[in-house]
Design an enzyme around this catalytic site. Structure first.
Site, PDB file in Angstrom:
ATOM      1  N   ASN A   9      82.034 -65.234  -8.528  1.00 13.85           N
ATOM      2  CA  ASN A   9      81.099 -65.645  -9.578  1.00 13.85           C
ATOM      3  C   ASN A   9      80.366 -64.395 -10.042  1.00 13.85           C
ATOM      4  OD1 ASN A   9      79.143 -66.761 -11.174  1.00 13.85           O
ATOM      5  ND2 ASN A   9      78.083 -67.861  -9.537  1.00 13.85           N
ATOM      6  N   LYS A  11      78.387 -64.074 -12.539  1.00 11.94           N
ATOM      7  CA  LYS A  11      77.057 -64.377 -13.088  1.00 11.94           C
ATOM      8  C   LYS A  11      76.833 -63.587 -14.385  1.00 11.94           C
ATOM      9  CE  LYS A  11      75.610 -65.564  -8.449  1.00 11.94           C
ATOM     10  NZ  LYS A  11      74.561 -65.688  -7.466  1.00 11.94           N
ATOM     11  N   HIS A  94      75.305 -74.741 -10.574  1.00 11.36           N
ATOM     12  CA  HIS A  94      74.892 -73.601  -9.750  1.00 11.36           C
ATOM     13  C   HIS A  94      73.371 -73.608  -9.618  1.00 11.36           C
ATOM     14  CE1 HIS A  94      74.153 -69.569  -8.307  1.00 11.36           C
ATOM     15  NE2 HIS A  94      75.402 -69.587  -7.879  1.00 11.36           N
ATOM     16  N   GLU A  96      71.189 -71.391  -9.701  1.00  9.36           N
ATOM     17  CA  GLU A  96      70.409 -70.616 -10.683  1.00  9.36           C
ATOM     18  C   GLU A  96      70.179 -71.438 -11.944  1.00  9.36           C
ATOM     19  OE1 GLU A  96      73.020 -67.271 -10.492  1.00  9.36           O
ATOM     20  OE2 GLU A  96      72.209 -66.768  -8.512  1.00  9.36           O
ATOM     21  N   GLU A 166      76.167 -74.104  -1.451  1.00 12.91           N
ATOM     22  CA  GLU A 166      75.462 -72.827  -1.564  1.00 12.91           C
ATOM     23  C   GLU A 166      73.989 -73.027  -1.216  1.00 12.91           C
ATOM     24  OE1 GLU A 166      77.967 -70.168  -4.441  1.00 12.91           O
ATOM     25  OE2 GLU A 166      76.209 -70.979  -5.436  1.00 12.91           O
ATOM     26  N   GLY A 172      72.278 -64.300  -2.755  1.00  9.47           N
ATOM     27  CA  GLY A 172      71.857 -62.958  -3.158  1.00  9.47           C
ATOM     28  C   GLY A 172      70.749 -62.381  -2.296  1.00  9.47           C
TER      29      GLY A 172
HETATM   30  C1  G2H Z   1      75.827 -67.664  -4.582  1.00 10.22           C
HETATM   31  C2  G2H Z   1      76.801 -66.575  -4.614  1.00 10.22           C
HETATM   32  C3  G2H Z   1      77.814 -66.837  -5.707  1.00 10.22           C
HETATM   33  P1  G2H Z   1      75.921 -64.251  -3.666  1.00 10.22           P
HETATM   34  O1  G2H Z   1      75.211 -67.816  -5.858  1.00 10.22           O
HETATM   35  O2  G2H Z   1      77.815 -68.088  -6.316  1.00 10.22           O
HETATM   36  O3  G2H Z   1      76.150 -65.345  -4.855  1.00 10.22           O
HETATM   37  O4  G2H Z   1      77.232 -64.095  -2.984  1.00 10.22           O
HETATM   38  O5  G2H Z   1      75.502 -62.990  -4.382  1.00 10.22           O
HETATM   39  O6  G2H Z   1      74.864 -64.784  -2.761  1.00 10.22           O
END
Ligand code: G2H
Length: 249
Positions: A9, A11, A94, A96, A166, A172
């Site tokens: 992802n 983003k 998601h 976010e 998630e 992140g």
């Molecule tokens: C969670 C993930 C990808 P990361 O949002 O969807 O991001 O691996 O940067 O935590």
């Protein structure tokens, strides 16, 4: 046997040149991988990225779309426009988007229902915040997101549905749910899907449930050894070619 998915992802990160470089490097790796490999670039990069991926096993998906055919809806993208580029996969819910853009599970349900009926494959994201986990509400939150998000989705549509667990506190932040914590949540989600309607437990067994939240090349293996973890939805570590290749390895 559920096939594993390794999904990046991206983003609102990466320039077009960076996205193109990573995609070019992923094409042969995806073809050689026993797993399904996906990338979710910025909407502006979908055309270039999907052109590079064309003819390979690399799956290119959209980070968002709107639940309608061509219409007056400023700033949004229709599945009709995605289809023109050969994009058949879309992320929904998601954290976010839930946290900063006010998306609710009810709204996501409209999207999921529309996209699945339109023949798209949907990756539906769920997960609790740290405050919710600390209060002992993890399972209540997951149950609510599953029940509302998947309300009235008929059994014939589940083959095109993937879930991503998630935990918001792991996104992140560098904090990863331990394989045990993640497995517990994944098993719960599978059970909840199995409880959605009569006959759903067989469907639940087939659903791929991905883990997302600070997945890196050095922790993905332990997560993927758990029986209910069918892959990763990876943000930061998917945004450099070496690191993405490390995840696949
Ligand atoms: C969670 C993930 C990808 P990361 O949002 O969807 O991001 O691996 O940067 O935590």
């Amino acid at each position: 046997m559920r096939k594993k998915i390794i999904a990046g992802n991206w983003k609102m990160n990466l320039t077009l040149a960076e996205a193109v470089t990573i995609t070019k490097g992923l094409v042969s790796a995806s073809d050689a991988s026993p797993h399904e490999v996906m990338v979710f670039p910025s909407a502006l990069h979908l055309e270039s990225v999907s052109q590079i991926a064309r003819g390979s096993k690399l799956i290119v998906g959209a980070q968002n779309a709107y639940q309608s055919g061509l219409t007056a809806m400023t700033g949004e993208i229709s599945p009709v426009q995605l289809a023109e580029l050969g994009i058949t996969t879309v992320l929904v819910g998601h954290s976010e988007r839930r946290q900063f853009l006010g998306e609710t599970s009810e709204f996501d349900n409209e999207k999921i229902s529309y996209f699945l009926k339109a023949g798209l494959r949907v990756v539906y994201c769920v997960g609790e915040t740290w405050a919710e986990r600390e209060k002992g509400n993890t399972f209540t939150v997951l149950e609510d997101q599953i029940k509302k998000g998947l309300k009235d989705i008929t059994s014939d549509l589940f083959a095109n549905l993937v879930i991503a667990y998630e935990p918001v506190w792991a996104i992140g932040t560098g904090k990863v749910a331990t394989p045990v914590e993640a497995e517990e949540a994944h098993a719960f989600i599978r059970k909840e899907i199995g409880n959605l309607f009569v006959g759903a437990s067989a469907i639940a067994e087939k659903i791929q449930i991905l883990y997302g939240g600070s997945v890196k090349p050095d922790n993905i293996k332990d997560l993927l050894t758990k029986p209910n973890i069918d892959g990763g939805l990876v943000g930061g570590a998917s945004q450099k070619l070496d690191s993405f290749l490390g995840l696949l390895k």
